[in-house]
Motif scaffolding. Structure first.
Motif, PDB file in Angstrom:
ATOM      1  N   LEU A  19       0.684  -1.260   0.088  1.00 36.57           N
ATOM      2  CA  LEU A  19      -0.119   0.210  -0.008  1.00 36.57           C
ATOM      3  C   LEU A  19       0.841   1.263   0.022  1.00 36.57           C
ATOM      4  CD1 LEU A  19      -2.967   1.212   0.330  1.00 36.57           C
ATOM      5  CD2 LEU A  19      -2.634   1.109   2.832  1.00 36.57           C
ATOM      6  N   SER A  20       1.830   1.180   0.902  1.00 38.32           N
ATOM      7  CA  SER A  20       2.858   2.467   0.790  1.00 38.32           C
ATOM      8  C   SER A  20       3.609   2.583  -0.624  1.00 38.32           C
ATOM      9  CB  SER A  20       3.658   2.444   2.146  1.00 38.32           C
ATOM     10  OG  SER A  20       4.471   1.285   1.837  1.00 38.32           O
ATOM     11  N   ALA A  21       3.868   1.567  -1.141  1.00 41.37           N
ATOM     12  CA  ALA A  21       4.474   1.647  -2.639  1.00 41.37           C
ATOM     13  C   ALA A  21       3.615   2.199  -3.321  1.00 41.37           C
ATOM     14  CB  ALA A  21       5.176   0.142  -2.864  1.00 41.37           C
ATOM     15  N   ILE A  22       2.241   1.673  -3.502  1.00 43.45           N
ATOM     16  CA  ILE A  22       1.389   2.510  -4.316  1.00 43.45           C
ATOM     17  C   ILE A  22       1.097   3.509  -4.197  1.00 43.45           C
ATOM     18  CG2 ILE A  22      -0.845   2.005  -5.017  1.00 43.45           C
ATOM     19  CD1 ILE A  22      -0.811  -0.864  -5.051  1.00 43.45           C
ATOM     20  N   LEU A  28       4.152  10.488  -6.814  1.00 41.04           N
ATOM     21  CA  LEU A  28       5.336  10.841  -7.608  1.00 41.04           C
ATOM     22  C   LEU A  28       4.468  11.106  -9.184  1.00 41.04           C
ATOM     23  CD1 LEU A  28       8.021   8.480  -6.707  1.00 41.04           C
ATOM     24  CD2 LEU A  28       7.782  10.970  -6.300  1.00 41.04           C
ATOM     25  N   ALA A  29       3.382  10.424  -9.505  1.00 38.03           N
ATOM     26  CA  ALA A  29       2.846  10.650 -10.730  1.00 38.03           C
ATOM     27  C   ALA A  29       1.987  11.865 -10.648  1.00 38.03           C
ATOM     28  CB  ALA A  29       1.903   9.426 -10.894  1.00 38.03           C
ATOM     29  N   LEU A  30       1.257  12.277  -9.598  1.00 32.08           N
ATOM     30  CA  LEU A  30       0.516  13.597  -9.290  1.00 32.08           C
ATOM     31  C   LEU A  30       1.499  14.640  -9.624  1.00 32.08           C
ATOM     32  CD1 LEU A  30      -2.123  14.583  -8.627  1.00 32.08           C
ATOM     33  CD2 LEU A  30      -1.589  14.588  -6.320  1.00 32.08           C
TER      34      LEU A  30
END
Length: 71
Positions: A19-22, A28-30
């Motif tokens: 969950l933390s990785a996602i 980062l994508a945002l």
């Protein structure tokens, strides 16, 4: 009577890591999506697609900015 703290199973720990990785990837994508609006296309990319006037305008702006910094 003593109460013990609830124990986390290894499955819960793995789930928390995933969950933390996602969430980190989404954050980062945002950041990239938001900052992308402020970054112009490169003059080379524009020229390759026939947008020469826009490429010249951006190249001139980049040259002026680099001269203003003493380069």
């Amino acid at each position: 009577m003593t109460t013990s703290a609830p124990r986390c199973s290894p499955r819960d720990a793995v789930l928390a890591v995933w969950l933390s990785a996602i969430l980190l990837g989404a954050l980062l994508a945002l950041i990239v999506l938001i900052s992308r609006r402020r970054i112009p296309e490169s003059p080379r990319w524009l020229a390759c697609r026939g947008r020469h006037a826009e490429a010249d305008r951006i190249a001139a702006g980049l040259e002026a900015a680099s001269r203003g910094r003493g380069r």
